[in-house]
Design a protein around this motif. Structure first.
Motif, PDB file in Angstrom:
ATOM      1  N   PRO A 157      -1.917   4.255   8.201  1.00  0.00           N
ATOM      2  CA  PRO A 157      -2.866   2.767   7.611  1.00  0.00           C
ATOM      3  C   PRO A 157      -3.555   1.987   8.822  1.00  0.00           C
ATOM      4  O   PRO A 157      -3.193   2.229   9.556  1.00  0.00           O
ATOM      5  CB  PRO A 157      -1.312   1.961   7.325  1.00  0.00           C
ATOM      6  N   ILE A 158      -3.985   0.964   7.669  1.00  0.00           N
ATOM      7  CA  ILE A 158      -5.436   0.596   8.658  1.00  0.00           C
ATOM      8  C   ILE A 158      -4.925  -0.749   9.855  1.00  0.00           C
ATOM      9  O   ILE A 158      -5.133  -1.000  10.587  1.00  0.00           O
ATOM     10  CB  ILE A 158      -6.362   0.232   8.023  1.00  0.00           C
ATOM     11  N   GLU A 159      -3.785  -1.054   8.814  1.00  0.00           N
ATOM     12  CA  GLU A 159      -3.143  -2.350   9.566  1.00  0.00           C
ATOM     13  C   GLU A 159      -2.461  -1.306  11.109  1.00  0.00           C
ATOM     14  O   GLU A 159      -1.903  -2.589  12.582  1.00  0.00           O
ATOM     15  CB  GLU A 159      -1.590  -3.363   8.836  1.00  0.00           C
ATOM     16  N   VAL A 160      -1.810  -0.350  11.010  1.00  0.00           N
ATOM     17  CA  VAL A 160      -1.692   0.166  12.524  1.00  0.00           C
ATOM     18  C   VAL A 160      -2.335   0.868  12.934  1.00  0.00           C
ATOM     19  O   VAL A 160      -2.247   0.569  14.141  1.00  0.00           O
ATOM     20  CB  VAL A 160      -0.667   1.732  11.677  1.00  0.00           C
TER      21      VAL A 160
ATOM     22  N   GLN B 225      -5.199  -0.221  13.934  1.00  0.00           N
ATOM     23  CA  GLN B 225      -6.127  -1.856  14.159  1.00  0.00           C
ATOM     24  C   GLN B 225      -4.746  -2.858  14.287  1.00  0.00           C
ATOM     25  O   GLN B 225      -5.183  -3.723  15.261  1.00  0.00           O
ATOM     26  CB  GLN B 225      -6.922  -2.702  13.284  1.00  0.00           C
ATOM     27  N   GLY B 226      -3.664  -2.313  14.795  1.00  0.00           N
ATOM     28  CA  GLY B 226      -2.595  -3.157  14.783  1.00  0.00           C
ATOM     29  C   GLY B 226      -2.293  -2.737  16.399  1.00  0.00           C
ATOM     30  O   GLY B 226      -3.067  -3.591  16.966  1.00  0.00           O
ATOM     31  N   THR B 227      -1.406  -3.829  16.891  1.00  0.00           N
ATOM     32  CA  THR B 227      -0.554  -3.287  18.244  1.00  0.00           C
ATOM     33  C   THR B 227      -0.194  -1.703  18.366  1.00  0.00           C
ATOM     34  O   THR B 227       0.002  -0.697  18.347  1.00  0.00           O
ATOM     35  CB  THR B 227       0.599  -3.935  19.305  1.00  0.00           C
TER      36      THR B 227
ATOM     37  N   GLU C 108       3.344  -0.343  17.521  1.00  0.00           N
ATOM     38  CA  GLU C 108       3.425  -0.233  16.580  1.00  0.00           C
ATOM     39  C   GLU C 108       2.671   1.370  16.124  1.00  0.00           C
ATOM     40  O   GLU C 108       3.244   2.702  15.381  1.00  0.00           O
ATOM     41  CB  GLU C 108       2.192  -1.313  15.560  1.00  0.00           C
TER      42      GLU C 108
ATOM     43  N   HIS D 196       5.125   4.193  14.821  1.00  0.00           N
ATOM     44  CA  HIS D 196       4.588   4.896  13.526  1.00  0.00           C
ATOM     45  C   HIS D 196       4.237   6.724  13.841  1.00  0.00           C
ATOM     46  O   HIS D 196       4.910   7.938  13.188  1.00  0.00           O
ATOM     47  CB  HIS D 196       3.194   4.417  12.792  1.00  0.00           C
TER      48      HIS D 196
ATOM     49  N   LYS E 108      -8.136   0.776  17.015  1.00  0.00           N
ATOM     50  CA  LYS E 108      -8.724  -0.173  17.797  1.00  0.00           C
ATOM     51  C   LYS E 108      -7.205  -0.600  18.100  1.00  0.00           C
ATOM     52  O   LYS E 108      -7.317  -1.950  18.392  1.00  0.00           O
ATOM     53  CB  LYS E 108      -9.332  -1.928  16.952  1.00  0.00           C
ATOM     54  N   ALA E 109      -6.289  -0.355  18.260  1.00  0.00           N
ATOM     55  CA  ALA E 109      -4.833  -1.071  18.961  1.00  0.00           C
ATOM     56  C   ALA E 109      -5.004  -1.578  19.952  1.00  0.00           C
ATOM     57  O   ALA E 109      -6.024  -0.576  20.872  1.00  0.00           O
ATOM     58  CB  ALA E 109      -3.897   0.178  18.293  1.00  0.00           C
ATOM     59  N   THR E 110      -4.022  -2.197  19.987  1.00  0.00           N
ATOM     60  CA  THR E 110      -4.234  -3.108  21.646  1.00  0.00           C
ATOM     61  C   THR E 110      -3.268  -3.043  22.315  1.00  0.00           C
ATOM     62  O   THR E 110      -2.487  -1.289  22.104  1.00  0.00           O
ATOM     63  CB  THR E 110      -3.710  -4.620  21.459  1.00  0.00           C
TER      64      THR E 110
END
Ligand code: ADP
Ligand code: MG
Length: 779
Positions: A429-432, A434-436, A439, A443, A490-492
């Motif tokens: 998922p895009i929130e993953v 571009q999340g941390t 995460e 995943h 873009k995960a942090t």
């Protein structure tokens, strides 16, 4: 000679049939009424520039003579005319009224089908009259003219009247000859592509009856006139209708009546017997001609309200209008071409790209420039390609492409080498994405867990190869620090970290199973290894998919960041970042800048943004938006769809550029996208797509040429045979990308014979092969 309405309606029906006949595909050689497309598409709307009035008025001079050197004469008249007007030094757009049946393929190309009226100059039939006139003008060399339109006098007449009254959509000439034109629906014109809008059709109705259709109404006088004409058997309708023959018809009738004693007391004077003695202007009934014509038309088509407008110098003025319109169109075409010319790179420019790539390669390899180099030339610690002894079961992860996958790869060595693969695709998922970082890796491990359950092998502790298609600075086969995210990620807390470490920690956190992470693998390397497994000369890997990247076997002595001098090591070039120091700015366009500005990683991966799947569609969208703003596309209307980023996926480029596709299909693709386009729009869109994908393939080829030439020089060879393993949907599915890329490599690296091999699942199989090699080396 008097026709009942019934007969007239019957003639109407026959004419209608001939029209249908003429509109069929190709210029129907048996059709008498030829129905020639004129490529005049609209009635003047009075807007825009004033029409240029530079027409072949002088053509009147030649109407009554025969000229072998017809076009020399026309050119001379034109020269005289321009001399008088003092415009000889200007290259004005010019319209050419040429009132003979011509086959047009565009407005400024007209192949004369056959002379009519009194013309018979030889060597003109079957030729493009624009070419002939241009040639004659060039031969003189004292002035220049830009012939933009060839216009039939009927069309000129319609256009002239249409300028005053937009509802004028039919033109008729009844003079020396007779002819008519009208605006036909494009969808009825099989010869011309497109199905919307209208085009003026020059009916060439004078030939109606040439196949015998009118025999029952032709009289002995008509036949006699025909026999004595320049073109017996032809233009039979014209010979019953037009001024050139009317007087003669009357004379013949008078002769007959005199002979029968019904007239002149039976006396026949020599004058009466002289052909051509009776001019049409003496026919008293001619005064009623127009009124009768109007009345008859209105009576025969009572359901239509037909008005007649007398045209003033239609053939001159009308042609000027068409020319003005054509000139506007040509200007637009030129501006579009100029826009797209920025995407057309010369061989010199491509050689320059190759040279710059070579410089950047050197910067990436050298110790003192390596830290600031844009093309990072990352060592992969893969020192050899597979030799066929690889064996065992391996897990592979594939992260960084469109899909995240977990794979089980069973490699068997021996006489019959086999590779068996099982894989499962997982969404990220895009929130993953571009999340941390935690995460993201949690995943990933969750997906591995699911896959192991699915395969029923949770307890196996298999060796794992991790295909991670982002730039990583490796210090060994199983350690790699993420330099920077690219593509959509873009995960942090990942950049600067060891990716294998992050994976191992996540596995630990889950406390469910254990794995032996043996290798971190770039997809380019996986691709090269997969192909090398089949073809030992494969020492280069190339990806042309979402992103663009390459790797190749470099001499360790050249890789200053790796100790040792012997042997080779695969280098992940990360060539997508080529140009990030501005070295490609001279070939980048405003559209490339726009795409870059709005991307996740502005200012980075500039080369990749010119040649990979993730960006090509977006470049196209930016160009289309600009062309629309300038009024060249989509009627100047920027729709919400066109404003939507990412709407134009690269797969649409593939579809639109497919050679098998007709324009109508292109249009339906665009309409599917929500872009309400005409057929003209579709032609432009296709050109835009072609320009963008061609440049992509060419600069990709220029980069590859730099690589193979470097390998050749590394080995001190005059000639190198080498294989490149390739993966990526852009390369595989675009109809022209691969061919143009191959051709470019061939042109720019003529001393290399480069063979391209499609990789099958490089990032899965390749990772397993590298892991197998790693395991073997460990033992
Ligand atoms: P990845 O590079 O992500 O591993 P692919 O090689 O399959 O995966 O490339 C996917 C990319 O290819 C998509 O992002 C899209 O830009 C491009 N693409 C998808 N379909 C087509 C197509 N029919 N023609 C050209 N490019 C395509
Ligand atoms: Mg891929």
């Amino acid at each position: 000679m008097r026709f009942s309405d019934e007969t007239l309606r019957d003639i109407m029906a026959r004419f209608r049939r001939e029209m249908e006949n003429g509109l069929g595909r190709d210029i129907n050689p048996t059709a008498t009424v030829k129905m020639l497309p004129t490529f005049v598409r609209s009635i003047p709307d009075g807007s825009g520039d004033q029409p240029f009035v530079c027409n072949l008025n002088c053509l009147h001079l030649v109407h009554t003579h025969y000229f072998l050197q017809l076009f020399d004469h026309v050119a001379e008249c034109l020269g005289d005319f321009m001399e008088k007007q003092k415009i000889k030094d200007k290259k004005l757009p010019m319209g050419f009224t040429f009132s003979f049946p011509c086959a047009h393929s565009k407005l400024d190309e007209a192949v004369l089908l056959t002379w009519t009226k009194r013309f018979k100059a030889s060597g003109v039939e079957g030729m493009d009259v624009v070419k002939l006139l241009n040639k004659a003008i060039k031969k003189r060399g004292d002035y220049d003219a830009d012939i933009m339109a060839v216009v039939n006098d009927t069309v000129g007449t319609m256009m002239t009247c249409g300028f005053d009254d937009q509802r004028c959509e039919v033109g008729i000439i009844i003079g020396t000859g007779t002819n008519a034109c009208y605006m036909e629906e494009l969808r009825h014109i099989d010869m011309v592509e497109g199905d919307e809008g209208r085009m003026c059709i020059n009916t060439e109705w004078g030939a109606f009856g040439d196949d015998g259709t009118l025999e029952d109404i032709r009289t002995e006088f008509d036949r006699e006139i025909d026999r004595g004409s320049l073109n017996p058997g032809k233009q039979l309708f014209e010979k019953m209708v037009s001024g050139m023959y009317m007087g003669e018809l009357v004379r013949l009738i008078l002769v007959k009546m005199a002979k029968e004693g019904l007239l002149f007391e039976g006396r026949i004077t020599p004058e009466l017997l002289t052909k051509g003695k009776f001019d049409t202007k003496h026919v008293s009934a001619i005064e009623k001609y127009a009124r009768r014509l109007h009345k008859t038309v209105r009576r025969l088509v009572p359901e239509s309200d037909v008005r007649f407008l007398l045209s003033e110098s239609g053939s001159g003025k009308g042609a000027a209008m068409v020319t003005a319109w054509a000139s506007r169109l040509a200007d637009q075409t030129r501006q579009i071409a100029e826009t797209l010319a920025q995407f057309r790179l010369t061989k010199e420019q491509l050689l320059e790209v190759k040279k710059r790539m070579r410089t950047e390669i050197q910067n990436g390899l050298s110790k003192n420039t390596q830290s600031t180099a844009t093309v990072k030339m990352l060592p992969t610690y893969v020192r050899s390609t597979p030799d066929g002894t690889e064996n065992g079961d391996f897990l592979a992860l594939d992260l960084g492409g469109t899909n995240f996958r977990v794979l089980l790869v069973k490699i068997r060595s021996g006489k019959k080498r086999t590779v068996e693969m099982h894989n499962k695709i997982y969404a990220i998922p895009i929130e993953v994405m571009q999340g941390t970082g935690e995460e993201l890796f949690d995943h990933i491990v969750y997906c591995i867990s699911d896959f192991l359950d699915y395969m029923g092998m949770k307890n196996a502790r298999l060796p794992l190869g991790f295909t991670f298609s982002f730039p990583c600075r490796q210090t060994s086969l199983d350690a790699g620090m993420l330099v920077t995210w690219t593509k959509g990620f873009k995960a942090t807390d990942c950049e600067g970290e060891d990716v294998v470490g992050l994976l191992r920690e996540a596995i630990k956190r889950r406390e469910e199973f254990d794995l032996d992470v043996v290798a971190i693998v770039n997809d380019t390397v996986g691709t090269m290894m997969t192909c090398a497994y089949e073809e030992p000369t494969c020492e280069v890997g190339l990806i042309a998919g979402t992103g663009s990247n390459a790797c190749y076997m470099e001499e360790i002595r050249n890789i200053e960041t790796v100790d040792g001098v012997d042997g080779r090591m695969c280098v992940n070039m990360e060539w997508g970042a080529f140009g990030d120091n501005g070295c490609l700015d001279d070939i980048r366009t405003q559209y490339d800048n726009a795409v870059d500005d709005l991307s996740l990683n502005a200012g980075k991966q500039k080369y990749e943004k010119m040649c990979s799947g993730m960006y090509l569609g977006e470049i196209v969208r930016n160009i289309l938006t600009d062309l629309t703003k300038r009024g060249f596309l989509f009627r100047g209307q920027i729709s919400e769809t066109l404003k939507t980023r990412g709407i134009f996926e690269t797969k649409f480029l593939s579809q639109i550029e497919s050679d098998r596709l007709a324009l109508l299909q292109v249009r339906s693709i665009l309409q599917h996208l929500g872009l309400d386009s005409t057929c003209d729009d579709s032609i432009i869109v296709k050109e835009v797509c072609g320009a963008v994908s061609r440049r992509a393939a060419q600069i990709c080829g220029a980069g590859m040429a730099a690589v193979v030439d470097k390998i050749r020089e590394n080995r001190g060879l005059d000639h190198l045979d080498i294989t490149v393993g390739v993966d990526g949907t852009l390369y595989k599915l675009h109809p022209h990308f691969s061919r143009i890329m191959h051709q470019t490599v061939k042109e720019l690296a003529p001393k290399c014979n480069v063979n391209f091999l499609l990789s099958e699942d490089g990032s899965g199989k390749g990772a397993a092969l590298i892991t197998a090699v790693g395991c073997r080396l460990r033992q």
